[in-house]
Design a protein around this motif. Sequence first.
Motif, PDB file in Angstrom:
ATOM      1  N   ASP A 138      24.701  46.125  30.162  1.00  9.07           N
ATOM      2  CA  ASP A 138      23.947  47.087  29.356  1.00  9.07           C
ATOM      3  C   ASP A 138      24.890  48.057  28.641  1.00  9.07           C
ATOM      4  OD1 ASP A 138      21.218  48.372  28.751  1.00  9.07           O
ATOM      5  OD2 ASP A 138      22.393  50.053  29.548  1.00  9.07           O
ATOM      6  N   ARG A 139      24.564  48.378  27.403  1.00  9.52           N
ATOM      7  CA  ARG A 139      25.427  49.254  26.598  1.00  9.52           C
ATOM      8  C   ARG A 139      25.609  50.616  27.249  1.00  9.52           C
ATOM      9  NH1 ARG A 139      24.665  53.385  23.444  1.00  9.52           N
ATOM     10  NH2 ARG A 139      22.396  53.217  23.715  1.00  9.52           N
ATOM     11  N   GLU A 143      29.112  52.249  28.683  1.00  7.73           N
ATOM     12  CA  GLU A 143      29.548  53.593  28.284  1.00  7.73           C
ATOM     13  C   GLU A 143      29.822  54.452  29.512  1.00  7.73           C
ATOM     14  OE1 GLU A 143      26.716  56.933  26.972  1.00  7.73           O
ATOM     15  OE2 GLU A 143      27.461  56.114  25.077  1.00  7.73           O
ATOM     16  N   ALA A 144      28.984  54.322  30.541  1.00  6.67           N
ATOM     17  CA  ALA A 144      29.178  55.094  31.771  1.00  6.67           C
ATOM     18  C   ALA A 144      30.465  54.677  32.472  1.00  6.67           C
ATOM     19  CB  ALA A 144      27.977  54.906  32.697  1.00  6.67           C
ATOM     20  N   THR A 324      28.043  60.966  26.936  1.00  4.04           N
ATOM     21  CA  THR A 324      28.712  61.551  28.104  1.00  4.04           C
ATOM     22  C   THR A 324      28.197  60.991  29.424  1.00  4.04           C
ATOM     23  OG1 THR A 324      27.115  63.373  28.203  1.00  4.04           O
ATOM     24  CG2 THR A 324      29.103  63.718  26.866  1.00  4.04           C
ATOM     25  N   ASN A 325      27.398  59.936  29.377  1.00  3.70           N
ATOM     26  CA  ASN A 325      26.784  59.432  30.600  1.00  3.70           C
ATOM     27  C   ASN A 325      27.837  58.893  31.569  1.00  3.70           C
ATOM     28  OD1 ASN A 325      24.561  58.995  32.205  1.00  3.70           O
ATOM     29  ND2 ASN A 325      24.074  56.998  31.332  1.00  3.70           N
ATOM     30  N   ASN A 329      24.936  59.532  37.097  1.00  2.69           N
ATOM     31  CA  ASN A 329      23.825  60.066  36.313  1.00  2.69           C
ATOM     32  C   ASN A 329      22.875  58.946  35.892  1.00  2.69           C
ATOM     33  OD1 ASN A 329      22.652  62.467  34.825  1.00  2.69           O
ATOM     34  ND2 ASN A 329      22.933  61.033  33.130  1.00  2.69           N
ATOM     35  N   GLU A 330      23.426  57.774  35.552  1.00  2.00           N
ATOM     36  CA  GLU A 330      22.568  56.643  35.193  1.00  2.00           C
ATOM     37  C   GLU A 330      21.761  56.188  36.413  1.00  2.00           C
ATOM     38  OE1 GLU A 330      20.664  53.903  32.860  1.00  2.00           O
ATOM     39  OE2 GLU A 330      21.892  55.648  32.325  1.00  2.00           O
TER      40      GLU A 330
END
Length: 372
Positions: A138-139, A143-144, A324-325, A329-330
């Motif tokens: 997942d994008r 990113e995380a 900024t994830n 946090n996800e």
Amino acid sequence: MQNQPRLSAGDQILNWLTTGVGRLLASIFVPLVTFLVLWRGFIFLRDSNAPQFIIVVVAIVWGVGGVALLYGVSNWLVEKLSGEWVRRLQPFIFIGPAIAILFWYLFLPTIRTLILSFQDGLGRNFVGIENYIFAFTDRVMLEAFRNNLLWMVLGTGFSVGLGLLIAVLADRTPFEKVYKAIIFMPMAISFVGAGVIWKFVYAYRGEGVGIQEIGLLNAIVIGLGGKAQPWLLLPPINNLFLIVIMVWLQTGYAMVILSSAIKGIPSELLEAARVDGANEFQVFFQIMVPTIQSTLLTVTTTIVIFSLKLFDIVRVMTGGNYGTNVIANEFYLQQFTYNHSGRASAIAIVLLIAVIPVMIYNLRQFRKRRAF
């Protein structure tokens, strides 16, 4: 030949308890009963409708007194056994409750989380590795991962580096205690509190809403002739501004630990190096750093694990928005916002797997240095 007097049932039980087998069984049975009584007391307090103050007082007395009774009775019974059984059982009297707590609150939840990671959002149907495919493709998750790597490298590097530099420099000043107290002070602030404080530092409200509101950083920029910027809305540099908060919090921790290690270096060793012609840089890199290498490893590992589990700062400052994830946090969003326990569990397992290699490396290094 006279008949032996017939013993009563109570005397027979007492005689049996004095045997080795009886003592062994009693040393297991009595603590187990005591533990069950404590557990039932906890259930009673949890479901009681008594006033809160009374419940708190009873819980403290019950908890402290009950634990003391559990240890005392268990230890007393074990000491009644033979020397061999005392050596075998006594260690478990003291570490047994800790192992039980770890099993109940750490091992079992981990197993349950692992099972949930192979199920759908409601935890009812088996979906195989679908949640793990999401976690690695997942994008938002990619990113995380990128952001966590950034936190791990830059956050840990600057925290440990500045902590070591300050520890060395502050050791040579007459105001060492004052400087260290000031730098260590942010450690007394919670991560949520630190996020709120730095949100005021980075504050920005555009000119289109009336009077422009700016934080400390924008005030400095304007004072130098620049223009105020929405620092937290500018990816990817907004991640760097968030990492500054971690460095502000963790530098004091690194400084205190490393300073203690530096003070443990024999002064004769340092003076001998200087007498032999070594300059301060050579003394630092060739004597100080190798000598405190194990402490450096411990501090670095601790901050790396913190950076992998980072949540509070991102949640308070940006909520994971604007690029900024982070992983934790996800996980929070998947579990409590999207109500998808399967994906949340898979993310939690991925985070656990990411932390394990760091811990294994740390343990191996400790074993090489015979730290334990």
